[in-house]
Design an enzyme around this catalytic site. Sequence first.
Site: not given
Ligand code: ADP
Ligand code: MG
Length: 352
Positions: A28-29, A31, A34-35, A167
């Site tokens: 999903l993401g 950064g 982390g992944v 953030d």
């Molecule tokens: P980072 O920005 O550090 O990579 P995030 O915590 O923002 O991590 O999560 C990355 C992405 O994952 C988010 O932008 C969102 O799209 C998805 N995501 C994170 N947590 C959830 C959740 N509880 N339910 C659904 N999607 C989520």
């Molecule tokens: Mg994020």
Amino acid sequence: WDMFVLAFVERLFRPTYKKDDFVLGKKLGEGAFGVVYRVSSAKKPNSKEGDLVLKRATEYGAVEIWMNERVRRACANSCADFVYGFLEKSSKKGAEYWLIWRFEGESTLADLIQSKEFPYNVESMILGEVQDLPKGLERENRIIQTVLRQLLFALDGLHSTGIVHRDIKPQNVIFSEGSRTFKIIDLGAAADLRVGINYIPKEFLLDPRYAAPEQYIMSTQTPSAPSAPVAAALSPVLWQLNLPDRFDIYSTGLILLQMAFPSFRSDSGLIQFNRQLKRCDYDLVAWRKSVEPRANSDLRRGFELLDLDGGIGWELLTSMVRYKARQRVSAKAALAHPYFDKEGLLALSIMQ
Ligand code: ADP
Ligand code: MG
């Protein structure tokens, strides 16, 4: 002590997990720290596919687990529902922190504002039905009001708990399909000032697109992180003096700006706005004076939306996006602003 025992008992009866309990799904993401994956629980055979989210984090994961535990106890509805966090030592990359949340839904506010349908795409998600009303500024304003109110409500929960997010941006606001509301995610850069956790780590890179002009959330006169017990005693005072929560308010103001003006929803559009505002010494009124005479129809429409009902939307925006932190409204004060007097979407659906 009661609180301590309660927390301990709660912890004891909550399910615990380890690495092999999860089946990895879509990424999903990713950064710097982390992944994030959608995952299913291997333990529960009848759990829905991918109903959990996993973040495999670096050393900062420890703080993020701490923040999520605290949020779950103090202001659960503000953020995505946290399930569990643990240190996973057996990964190839060395020790990782694994954090598990419920999967709240498919879309972040960033996805939703990028759609040409915005804000109507959000209206149907919040109300669960399509409105049979003419499209227009009034209706768009109501939807934007509702999104902003939900975001400020979540933020007020965090700030009342003593947590500054640092953030806040559309990418870190998720639409929870279960509760049909927006919730905040990603406490990876958050600071808890009441106990001095993650207190101004100078190496932290704040997202420059949404960051308020002050570089650090506490004034430079506050020398360094006091030890935890000292911080616990002092921090309410420091909070009053430095108003670190207003850092999040600036970012939230930029989200309101992006919702009102389609041209600032893209990265390049927002960067351009930031450049213009800086040139006006962060004076939004001066910025308006400089751009309005040569504004295109998109920009004019945004001003028109904020000018509805005697300009209360514009008034709220200018009280959030201000150079000096102490001149910005708090989340609680913003919720009491006349911009929210009409009950947003609810009023819209009753009105007809
Ligand atoms: P980072 O920005 O550090 O990579 P995030 O915590 O923002 O991590 O999560 C990355 C992405 O994952 C988010 O932008 C969102 O799209 C998805 N995501 C994170 N947590 C959830 C959740 N509880 N339910 C659904 N999607 C989520
Ligand atoms: Mg994020």
